[in-house]
Design an enzyme around this catalytic site. Structure first.
Site, PDB file in Angstrom:
ATOM      1  N   SER A  20       0.823  -1.221   0.000  1.00  9.27           N
ATOM      2  CA  SER A  20       0.000   0.000   0.000  1.00  9.27           C
ATOM      3  C   SER A  20       0.851   1.263   0.000  1.00  9.27           C
ATOM      4  O   SER A  20       0.313   2.371  -0.015  1.00  9.27           O
ATOM      5  CB  SER A  20      -0.933   0.004   1.220  1.00  9.27           C
ATOM      6  OG  SER A  20      -0.189  -0.071   2.421  1.00  9.27           O
ATOM      7  N   HIS A 153     -38.736  22.979 -15.040  1.00 11.03           N
ATOM      8  CA  HIS A 153     -38.833  22.021 -16.158  1.00 11.03           C
ATOM      9  C   HIS A 153     -37.999  22.485 -17.353  1.00 11.03           C
ATOM     10  O   HIS A 153     -38.275  22.115 -18.490  1.00 11.03           O
ATOM     11  CB  HIS A 153     -40.289  21.822 -16.611  1.00 11.03           C
ATOM     12  CG  HIS A 153     -41.259  21.615 -15.492  1.00 11.03           C
ATOM     13  ND1 HIS A 153     -41.588  20.371 -14.999  1.00 11.03           N
ATOM     14  CD2 HIS A 153     -41.943  22.510 -14.734  1.00 11.03           C
ATOM     15  CE1 HIS A 153     -42.444  20.499 -14.001  1.00 11.03           C
ATOM     16  NE2 HIS A 153     -42.669  21.800 -13.812  1.00 11.03           N
ATOM     17  N   SER A 274     -11.562  23.560 -30.579  1.00 13.50           N
ATOM     18  CA  SER A 274     -11.681  22.250 -31.199  1.00 13.50           C
ATOM     19  C   SER A 274     -10.535  22.090 -32.182  1.00 13.50           C
ATOM     20  O   SER A 274     -10.096  23.061 -32.807  1.00 13.50           O
ATOM     21  CB  SER A 274     -13.022  22.152 -31.925  1.00 13.50           C
ATOM     22  OG  SER A 274     -12.938  21.193 -32.958  1.00 13.50           O
ATOM     23  N   LYS A 280     -15.164  26.816 -32.383  1.00 18.68           N
ATOM     24  CA  LYS A 280     -15.641  26.235 -31.130  1.00 18.68           C
ATOM     25  C   LYS A 280     -15.005  26.849 -29.890  1.00 18.68           C
ATOM     26  O   LYS A 280     -13.863  27.264 -29.887  1.00 18.68           O
ATOM     27  CB  LYS A 280     -15.369  24.722 -31.111  1.00 18.68           C
ATOM     28  CG  LYS A 280     -16.295  23.916 -31.993  1.00 18.68           C
ATOM     29  CD  LYS A 280     -17.755  23.981 -31.579  1.00 18.68           C
ATOM     30  CE  LYS A 280     -18.075  23.075 -30.408  1.00 18.68           C
ATOM     31  NZ  LYS A 280     -17.965  21.656 -30.730  1.00 18.68           N
ATOM     32  N   GLU A 287     -17.624  20.754 -17.875  1.00 13.55           N
ATOM     33  CA  GLU A 287     -18.003  19.364 -18.151  1.00 13.55           C
ATOM     34  C   GLU A 287     -17.242  18.398 -17.243  1.00 13.55           C
ATOM     35  O   GLU A 287     -17.787  17.404 -16.760  1.00 13.55           O
ATOM     36  CB  GLU A 287     -17.708  19.016 -19.614  1.00 13.55           C
ATOM     37  CG  GLU A 287     -18.549  19.807 -20.603  1.00 13.55           C
ATOM     38  CD  GLU A 287     -18.068  19.610 -22.031  1.00 13.55           C
ATOM     39  OE1 GLU A 287     -17.251  20.422 -22.507  1.00 13.55           O
ATOM     40  OE2 GLU A 287     -18.481  18.623 -22.664  1.00 13.55           O
ATOM     41  N   LYS A 322      -8.351   3.871   1.329  1.00 12.54           N
ATOM     42  CA  LYS A 322      -7.556   5.080   1.090  1.00 12.54           C
ATOM     43  C   LYS A 322      -7.562   5.609  -0.333  1.00 12.54           C
ATOM     44  O   LYS A 322      -7.771   6.803  -0.553  1.00 12.54           O
ATOM     45  CB  LYS A 322      -6.121   4.843   1.542  1.00 12.54           C
ATOM     46  CG  LYS A 322      -6.000   4.743   3.043  1.00 12.54           C
ATOM     47  CD  LYS A 322      -4.602   4.373   3.474  1.00 12.54           C
ATOM     48  CE  LYS A 322      -4.661   3.601   4.775  1.00 12.54           C
ATOM     49  NZ  LYS A 322      -5.412   2.311   4.672  1.00 12.54           N
TER      50      LYS A 322
HETATM   51  N1  ARG Z   1      -1.564  -0.838   5.322  1.00 13.32           N
HETATM   52  C1  ARG Z   1      -2.509  -1.252   6.283  1.00 13.32           C
HETATM   53  C2  ARG Z   1      -3.849  -0.528   6.048  1.00 13.32           C
HETATM   54  O1  ARG Z   1      -3.864   0.420   5.362  1.00 13.32           O
HETATM   55  C3  ARG Z   1      -2.036  -0.937   7.652  1.00 13.32           C
HETATM   56  C4  ARG Z   1      -2.603  -1.797   8.724  1.00 13.32           C
HETATM   57  C5  ARG Z   1      -2.101  -3.192   8.596  1.00 13.32           C
HETATM   58  N2  ARG Z   1      -2.498  -3.993   9.686  1.00 13.32           N
HETATM   59  C6  ARG Z   1      -2.400  -5.307   9.659  1.00 13.32           C
HETATM   60  N3  ARG Z   1      -2.794  -5.949  10.681  1.00 13.32           N
HETATM   61  N4  ARG Z   1      -1.957  -5.926   8.594  1.00 13.32           N
HETATM   62  O2  ARG Z   1      -4.874  -0.952   6.516  1.00 13.32           O
END
Ligand code: ARG
Length: 464
Positions: A20, A153, A274, A280, A287, A322
């Protein structure tokens, strides 16, 4: 990190699905702040030595400086931001680094970091919303008298003022800010010290770390602390509604700048040409604001799906909270900046607005109201009489204010020439003085009220 029990390294695919750091590196500032608070607290509670806490703190500061200078090497093999920072700390200060993770887990760590990150994003968005409102309120004051067609409308309904129309979006943005503020209030409790899920046997001072990180209090239940992501969902819900509002305004800009209506012009700053049609002028920014709503609402729905079946407590699924949220809040910030820019850039075509406002017998309601007020006619009857007069005007091919009095009197003999005072679009908007109505005097008062309010607001809380 857990080498003790594992004989071999992870499969390449395992690493690929697990990693991650590519996105949670954005949590570095929050991660370091939370670690510093934790180390200080551990020392104060006598859980680690003051000396170790000091070198941990200095090491973390040095890591922060490295990251900000772009000199830090993020390693995918170290999975996430927490282990990247801890590993670097161990390179820097040696075995003392290993004491930082006492009475802590990545579970409470990530929950803390992400709360802090979302909180910072909310604060930055609040500032951006204020700038957006300011741009709209300033334009509303400029165009307080500019008459435009009001639609229901998408049919011409009644004349309104352009300033009034812009102020409608100021009100929406105020509620959007309120929703983010509510979400912020509920998210502002600290998970830190919940450890993996059950709390810890070490004598932590969770109030101390909560306070150091600007939280109102520590979260009361360790299982809840590590396992809920409602703070992200609530923020994304607020973002979705805000994006929907921006999208409606963007859609109006698309309609207004189209030759179909030709009510507003955007400059070259917010339009594109355009590659084939030289004439244009495309409202691409508007948009795209309209389109960004898709990914913002998508992030909300995506995370709801991730969360809905998860038993307590932490599950790795939650790592998926995330990317979507970061993307969505970034998209909202960009959309807000674009709408702020367009709100300042737009120029209404006042003549065309006025002409269109007067077309389609838009002051028919004013005529009906005059019949009610002057001839004490019940509104339903006035509505009927007005309908017949509109029909006569249509047959004669003239707007209401140019229909001869005697033609009107054929429908209703008691009508006097006094009626012509209410039939122009200017008369119409000027008469709409009820609270919340479109009259220029109202618009000026409301726009000034907003300008004062916005000037008084402190800039959003400083980033931690
Ligand atoms: N990268 C993990 C997350 O975003 C961190 C927590 C990981 N915890 C674990 N027990 N593997 O959730």
């Amino acid at each position: 990190m857990w080498g003790g029990r594992f004989a071999s390294g992870p499969d390449a695919i395992m690493e690929e699905i697990n990693v991650s750091i590519d996105f949670d590196r954005r949590l570095y500032r929050q991660d370091i702040a939370a670690s510093k608070a934790h180390a200080k607290m551990l020392a104060k509670q006598g859980i680690i030595s003051a000396k170790d806490a000091k070198s941990i703190g200095q090491g973390l500061d040095a890591i922060l400086a490295e990251i900000e200078a772009g000199k830090f090497t993020f390693q995918r093999a170290l999975e996430d931001i927490h282990m990247n920072v801890e590993n670097r700390l161990s390179d820097m200060i040696g075995p003392a680094a290993g004491r930082l993770h006492t009475a802590r887990s990545r579970n409470d760590q990530v929950a803390t970091d992400f709360r802090l990150w979302v909180r910072d994003s909310i604060d930055a968005l609040d500032t951006a919303f204020a700038a957006y409102q300011l741009a709209l309120a300033e334009q509303a004051l400029v165009y307080a008298d500019t008459v435009m067609p009001g639609f229901t409308h998408l049919q011409t309904a009644q004349p309104v003022t352009f300033g009034h129309h812009l102020l409608a979006y100021v009100e929406m943005a105020a509620r959007d800010r309120g929703r983010f503020k509510d979400a912020r209030k509920r998210l502002n409790e600290s998970p830190l010290g919940a450890a993996a899920l059950a709390g810890t046997s070490f004598p932590l001072d969770r109030d101390m770390t909560a306070k150091a990180l600007g939280f109102d209090a520590p979260m009361a239940n360790s299982l809840d602390a590590v396992s809920d992501r409602d703070f992200v969902l609530e923020t994304l819900a607020a973002a979705s509604i805000a994006a929907m509002h921006l999208s409606r305004f963007a859609e109006e800009l698309v309609i207004w700048t189209s030759p179909l209506s030709g009510l507003v012009k955007l400059s070259d700053k917010f339009t594109t040409g355009s590659s084939i049609m030289p004439q244009k002028r495309n409202p691409d920014a508007a948009e795209l604001v309209r389109a960004k709503t898709g990914r913002i609402v998508g992030a909300l729905l995506g995370l709801l799906m991730v969360m809905k079946g998860l038993p307590l407590a932490y599950q790795k699924d939650m790592q998926e909270d995330k990317e979507g949220a970061m993307d969505a809040l970034g998209a909202l910030a960009l959309a807000l900046a674009a709408m702020t820019g367009m709100a300042r850039d737009l120029v209404p075509d006042a003549d065309r607005m006025k002409a269109m406002a007067g077309s389609g017998y838009s002051t028919a309601t004013d005529l009906a109201d005059w019949l009610v007020r002057t001839l004490a006619m019940p509104f339903r009857q006035a509505h009927h009489v007005t309908g017949r007069i509109v029909k006569a005007a249509e047959a004669a091919g003239v707007p209401l204010e140019r229909l001869p009095l005697d033609v009107m009197q054929k429908v209703e003999p008691k009508i006097t020439k006094d009626v012509f005072k209410v039939l122009s679009v200017e008369d119409s908007v000027r008469s709409r003085t009820s609270f919340g109505g479109t009259a220029p005097a109202n618009v000026r008062r409301e726009a000034r009220k907003w300008l004062q309010r916005l000037a008084k607001q402190k800039p959003a809380k400083q980033k931690k």
